[in-house]
Design a protein around this motif. Structure first.
Motif, PDB file in Angstrom:
ATOM      1  N   LYS A  62       0.906  -1.157  -0.084  1.00  0.00           N
ATOM      2  CA  LYS A  62      -0.014  -0.143   0.229  1.00  0.00           C
ATOM      3  C   LYS A  62       1.038   1.295  -0.103  1.00  0.00           C
ATOM      4  CE  LYS A  62      -3.544  -0.051   2.502  1.00  0.00           C
ATOM      5  NZ  LYS A  62      -4.412  -0.182   3.768  1.00  0.00           N
TER       6      LYS A  62
ATOM      7  N   ASP B 203      -6.248  -2.275  -5.482  1.00  0.00           N
ATOM      8  CA  ASP B 203      -7.072  -1.188  -4.960  1.00  0.00           C
ATOM      9  C   ASP B 203      -6.721   0.234  -4.963  1.00  0.00           C
ATOM     10  OD1 ASP B 203      -9.357  -0.867  -2.869  1.00  0.00           O
ATOM     11  OD2 ASP B 203      -8.029  -0.096  -1.485  1.00  0.00           O
TER      12      ASP B 203
ATOM     13  N   THR C 257      -7.856   3.973  -3.789  1.00  0.00           N
ATOM     14  CA  THR C 257      -8.783   5.199  -2.975  1.00  0.00           C
ATOM     15  C   THR C 257      -8.344   6.395  -3.446  1.00  0.00           C
ATOM     16  OG1 THR C 257      -7.452   5.325  -1.370  1.00  0.00           O
ATOM     17  CG2 THR C 257      -8.796   3.466  -0.946  1.00  0.00           C
TER      18      THR C 257
ATOM     19  N   THR D 299      -3.114   0.060  -3.683  1.00  0.00           N
ATOM     20  CA  THR D 299      -2.697  -1.177  -3.293  1.00  0.00           C
ATOM     21  C   THR D 299      -1.957  -2.088  -4.396  1.00  0.00           C
ATOM     22  OG1 THR D 299      -3.949  -1.054  -1.430  1.00  0.00           O
ATOM     23  CG2 THR D 299      -3.017  -3.312  -1.809  1.00  0.00           C
TER      24      THR D 299
END
Length: 171
Positions: free
Chosen positions: A90, A115, A117, A122
């Motif tokens: 991450k 992932d 955000t 990630t």
């Protein structure tokens, strides 16, 4: 020298504890350990990485074979084998430049952004430990927020195998 040991064990309560206890009692270190069920529900496969010269590893193999839960033990280090490790990293990705850089690094290492955000990426990296280490080294300037590694899994190439049944365990 680094050794990858594949252990087929009865899928019984306490098997992992007994194997780890063997290493602890003799003062040997486990560098990585992965455990998963096989296609036979009564068996699990452990892949263990340890360090030691030939004499020490031979002693480890003999001691493992003495354990009741152990069905088969194979040191696959010297055999032609395939090994992999999974790493999730991450990183803080707040600017367009950092996002582009992480995507570029992921492409170079055949990794995936798994992932996203508003402030983080990630990244999943799969390969030999040296590949994962090289990826982390390139992230030095942007220190990862979190790193999780699975440990090594390995399998011998060709017709040498440990099967998920009691018959024909090693060919």
């Amino acid at each position: 020298m680094r050794h990858i040991i594949s252990i087929l064990v009865e899928n019984e309560f306490g098997a992992l504890s007994r194997i780890a206890g063997l290493f602890t009692a003799r003062g040997y270190n486990i560098d990585s350990l992965t455990v998963a069920p096989t296609d036979d529900a009564t068996l699990s496969r452990m892949t263990l990485v340890t360090q030691g010269d030939e004499r020490i590893v031979e002693q480890i193999l003999k001691q493992l074979n003495k354990l009741l839960d152990v069905v088969k033990v194979v040191d696959i280090t010297e055999a032609t084998h395939i090994e992999r490790e999974l790493m999730l990293v991450k990183v803080e990705a707040v600017s367009t430049e950092s996002r582009e850089e992480f995507k570029r690094l992921a492409d170079i290492f055949d990794a995936r952004v798994v992932d996203v955000t508003a402030t983080t990426y990630t990244i999943e990296v799969i390969g030999r430990g040296s590949k994962l280490d090289a990826f982390l080294a390139l992230l030095e300037s942007s220190t990862p927020m979190e790193v999780v590694r699975s440990g090594v899994i390995g399998i011998a190439r060709g017709d040498q195998l440990i099967e998920g049944s009691h018959e024909g365990l090693l060919r």
